[in-house]
Design a protein around this motif. Structure first.
Motif, PDB file in Angstrom:
ATOM      1  N   ILE A  85       0.821  -1.212   0.000  1.00  0.00           N
ATOM      2  CA  ILE A  85       0.000   0.000   0.000  1.00  0.00           C
ATOM      3  C   ILE A  85       0.858   1.266   0.000  1.00  0.00           C
ATOM      4  O   ILE A  85       0.498   2.267  -0.619  1.00  0.00           O
ATOM      5  CB  ILE A  85      -1.043  -0.013   1.162  1.00  0.00           C
ATOM      6  CG1 ILE A  85      -1.977   1.199   1.089  1.00  0.00           C
ATOM      7  CG2 ILE A  85      -0.384  -0.086   2.510  1.00  0.00           C
ATOM      8  CD1 ILE A  85      -2.898   1.201  -0.104  1.00  0.00           C
ATOM      9  N   ALA A  86       2.012   1.213   0.678  1.00  0.00           N
ATOM     10  CA  ALA A  86       2.874   2.408   0.705  1.00  0.00           C
ATOM     11  C   ALA A  86       3.332   2.751  -0.715  1.00  0.00           C
ATOM     12  O   ALA A  86       3.348   3.918  -1.116  1.00  0.00           O
ATOM     13  CB  ALA A  86       4.074   2.169   1.615  1.00  0.00           C
ATOM     14  N   SER A 112       2.946   6.107  -5.564  1.00  0.00           N
ATOM     15  CA  SER A 112       2.782   6.296  -7.003  1.00  0.00           C
ATOM     16  C   SER A 112       1.634   7.258  -7.289  1.00  0.00           C
ATOM     17  O   SER A 112       1.726   8.086  -8.195  1.00  0.00           O
ATOM     18  CB  SER A 112       2.633   4.961  -7.733  1.00  0.00           C
ATOM     19  OG  SER A 112       1.348   4.470  -7.595  1.00  0.00           O
ATOM     20  N   ALA A 113       0.558   7.191  -6.486  1.00  0.00           N
ATOM     21  CA  ALA A 113      -0.550   8.144  -6.687  1.00  0.00           C
ATOM     22  C   ALA A 113      -0.048   9.568  -6.444  1.00  0.00           C
ATOM     23  O   ALA A 113      -0.348  10.490  -7.213  1.00  0.00           O
ATOM     24  CB  ALA A 113      -1.711   7.824  -5.753  1.00  0.00           C
ATOM     25  N   ARG A 161       0.927  -4.971   3.424  1.00  0.00           N
ATOM     26  CA  ARG A 161       0.633  -5.639   2.157  1.00  0.00           C
ATOM     27  C   ARG A 161      -0.697  -6.367   2.283  1.00  0.00           C
ATOM     28  O   ARG A 161      -0.979  -6.966   3.305  1.00  0.00           O
ATOM     29  CB  ARG A 161       1.747  -6.652   1.824  1.00  0.00           C
ATOM     30  CG  ARG A 161       3.102  -5.981   1.642  1.00  0.00           C
ATOM     31  CD  ARG A 161       4.215  -6.999   1.579  1.00  0.00           C
ATOM     32  NE  ARG A 161       4.125  -7.836   0.391  1.00  0.00           N
ATOM     33  CZ  ARG A 161       4.478  -7.432  -0.819  1.00  0.00           C
ATOM     34  NH1 ARG A 161       4.957  -6.222  -0.993  1.00  0.00           N
ATOM     35  NH2 ARG A 161       4.366  -8.220  -1.845  1.00  0.00           N
ATOM     36  N   PHE A 162      -1.507  -6.280   1.270  1.00  0.00           N
ATOM     37  CA  PHE A 162      -2.760  -7.034   1.287  1.00  0.00           C
ATOM     38  C   PHE A 162      -3.243  -7.279  -0.139  1.00  0.00           C
ATOM     39  O   PHE A 162      -2.723  -6.688  -1.092  1.00  0.00           O
ATOM     40  CB  PHE A 162      -3.841  -6.326   2.108  1.00  0.00           C
ATOM     41  CG  PHE A 162      -4.067  -4.895   1.712  1.00  0.00           C
ATOM     42  CD1 PHE A 162      -4.840  -4.566   0.614  1.00  0.00           C
ATOM     43  CD2 PHE A 162      -3.485  -3.862   2.442  1.00  0.00           C
ATOM     44  CE1 PHE A 162      -5.038  -3.247   0.253  1.00  0.00           C
ATOM     45  CE2 PHE A 162      -3.676  -2.541   2.077  1.00  0.00           C
ATOM     46  CZ  PHE A 162      -4.460  -2.232   0.991  1.00  0.00           C
ATOM     47  N   VAL A 204      -4.472  13.785   4.775  1.00  0.00           N
ATOM     48  CA  VAL A 204      -3.933  12.618   5.484  1.00  0.00           C
ATOM     49  C   VAL A 204      -4.418  11.355   4.795  1.00  0.00           C
ATOM     50  O   VAL A 204      -5.617  11.193   4.541  1.00  0.00           O
ATOM     51  CB  VAL A 204      -4.391  12.598   6.967  1.00  0.00           C
ATOM     52  CG1 VAL A 204      -3.796  11.398   7.689  1.00  0.00           C
ATOM     53  CG2 VAL A 204      -3.992  13.890   7.668  1.00  0.00           C
ATOM     54  N   ILE A 205      -3.474  10.477   4.475  1.00  0.00           N
ATOM     55  CA  ILE A 205      -3.847   9.185   3.899  1.00  0.00           C
ATOM     56  C   ILE A 205      -3.548   8.142   4.978  1.00  0.00           C
ATOM     57  O   ILE A 205      -2.400   8.005   5.409  1.00  0.00           O
ATOM     58  CB  ILE A 205      -3.043   8.888   2.630  1.00  0.00           C
ATOM     59  CG1 ILE A 205      -3.203  10.052   1.641  1.00  0.00           C
ATOM     60  CG2 ILE A 205      -3.507   7.577   1.991  1.00  0.00           C
ATOM     61  CD1 ILE A 205      -2.296   9.945   0.433  1.00  0.00           C
ATOM     62  N   ALA A 206      -4.608   7.474   5.448  1.00  0.00           N
ATOM     63  CA  ALA A 206      -4.421   6.561   6.578  1.00  0.00           C
ATOM     64  C   ALA A 206      -4.947   5.178   6.234  1.00  0.00           C
ATOM     65  O   ALA A 206      -5.913   5.037   5.476  1.00  0.00           O
ATOM     66  CB  ALA A 206      -5.168   7.110   7.794  1.00  0.00           C
ATOM     67  N   THR A 207      -4.299   4.161   6.787  1.00  0.00           N
ATOM     68  CA  THR A 207      -4.852   2.812   6.654  1.00  0.00           C
ATOM     69  C   THR A 207      -4.962   2.212   8.040  1.00  0.00           C
ATOM     70  O   THR A 207      -4.195   2.557   8.937  1.00  0.00           O
ATOM     71  CB  THR A 207      -3.928   1.887   5.827  1.00  0.00           C
ATOM     72  OG1 THR A 207      -2.718   1.681   6.560  1.00  0.00           O
ATOM     73  CG2 THR A 207      -3.621   2.461   4.469  1.00  0.00           C
TER      74      THR A 207
END
Ligand code: ATP
Ligand code: MG
Length: 388
Positions: free
Chosen positions: A243-244, A249-250, A273-274, A303-306
């Motif tokens: 995901i990082a 890349s985005a 990772r998923f 903020v981009i959070a997971t």
């Protein structure tokens, strides 16, 4: 989904409305009642009726006036009107009625059979019209999605091509640089004692430049990797992603839009990772971050959070931008809904993001406060993918 057509019955006499209700019972429509011209006009603006059954003789605004008002409004102009009248109309009445948009007259006492058969015609007409409208809107959505996915596929291909083209020269530049460095290092011990001051300065400058070149080449190689991550956009299979990397890349792709005053923070508390559909998920992320950038304007915080939520993974993009007014929050997922200027937004971003969340068996949650900011969260079960 096509709803049931609606009918409007307008009569000031309660007993007539009750009789109408009984007559129309069981027909495939919902019936609304108005007891005055004013009430009728209000309902006409709020609903989309298949037809209006309109009493002529009413205190205050009579049926002709209601019909004339309806005709003057673009939104209600097309509604078929069946006048209900107690007396047999004179030629003058009939002309006046047809002049105000009547399509038919019914005389009281109204024959239930005649009424039902006339109403049935209009209901069927409306039903067909709604089917056509629905088909047209489905088609428009499908077309927009196709254009969007074709665009993303083309972009993915282009990016993959560029990454590939850069990769070869990059590989030999990196390898030759290493060789040049090794050669210099090897001769350094024997050369160093022979150099005067000026030559030694040049020697050390050349060495420094080689180190800087290496930093530059590493940066290019990082960019190429990010381009490759992005170019997986059109891949249709589920895969394990990092995901990082996807977020990087985005952000790289949107780099030119990230003004100096915009701070982007990552809070990655979920699994690094998923499994997911990498292409669509990247696109969803891109759409959410684009909206956040649009919302904050010149300066703000994104903020981009997971995080792991039970069996689900949540990916949230928050901004402290303008927020979404409550009355619009239920509409932002609609295809083509946009508040952005013509040419800037197509209004497809969130509706596509929503279908991507659905493709993952998940949802897209929206929380927003006007003037304070917005959080959009994609939540989807982690295990679902392995089942299908
Ligand atoms: N983070 C946000 N903050 C404030 N408003 C938002 C945010 N995200 C979406 N919106 C509102 O929802 C509308 C629809 O968003 P959507 O992404 O579907 O389309 P768009 O951004 O207008 O156009 P497109 O994404 O196709 O370029 C936007 O026009 C905007 O009004
Ligand atoms: Mg958008």
């Amino acid at each position: 989904m096509i709803g049931r057509p609606q009918l409007l019955v307008v009569d000031d006499v309660e007993a007539n409305l009750v009789a109408m209700e009984a007559t129309l019972e069981g027909m495939d429509c919902s019936v609304l009642f108005a007891r005055s011209g004013n009430e009728a006009l209000k309902l006409l603006l709020k609903h989309d009726f298949a037809a209006m059954l309109l009493d002529i003789q009413m205190p205050g605004m009579d049926g002709y006036e209601v019909a004339a008002h309806a005709r003057n409004h673009a939104q209600t102009r097309q509604i078929p009107i069946i006048f209900l009248t107690a007396k047999h109309e004179t030629k003058e009445d009939a002309l006046r009625g047809y002049g105000t948009g009547a399509v038919d007259f019914l005389f009281k006492p109204i024959s239930p059979v005649v009424l039902r058969s006339k109403v049935k015609v209009f209901l069927e007409l409306r039903q067909r019209q709604m089917q056509v409208e629905q088909a047209l809107s489905d088609l428009k959505v499908a077309q927009a999605q196709l254009v969007q996915s074709a665009k993303m596929a083309a972009l993915g291909e282009l990016v993959a091509g560029v990454a590939h083209e850069i990769n070869n020269p990059l590989a030999f530049a990196t390898s030759h640089l290493r060789t040049a460095r090794d050669c210099l290092d090897r001769v350094a011990p024997s050369v160093a004692p022979l150099l005067d001051e000026e030559a030694a300065a040049n020697w050390s400058k050349a060495n420094n430049r080689l180190t800087e070149m290496n930093v530059g080449l590493e940066r290019i190689s990082e960019l190429v990797n990010q381009l490759r991550t992005f170019s997986r956009l059109d891949e249709g299979e589920r895969k394990v992603i990092d995901i990082a990397e996807c977020i990087d890349s985005a952000l790289m792709i949107l780099g030119h839009r990230l003004k100096e005053g915009i701070v982007v923070e990552r809070k990655l508390a979920g699994p690094p990772r998923f499994e997911c559909y990498p292409g669509p998920l990247n696109l969803a992320l891109l759409n959410l971050v684009t909206n956040a950038i649009d919302a904050v304007g010149e300066r703000g915080r994104i903020v981009i959070a997971t995080e792991q939520r039970g069996d689900c993974i949540a990916i949230a993009v928050s901004d402290d931008g303008m927020g979404i007014p409550v009355e619009l929050q239920s509409r932002v997922l609609e295809p083509f809904f946009t508040t952005k200027p013509v040419g800037k937004g197509t209004g497809m971003g969130l509706s596509i993001t929503y279908s991507i969340a659905q493709k993952h068996g998940g949802t897209l949650d929206i929380t927003s406060t006007l003037g304070q900011g917005t959080t959009m969260t994609i939540v989807f079960p982690q295990s679902l993918g392995r089942k299908n």
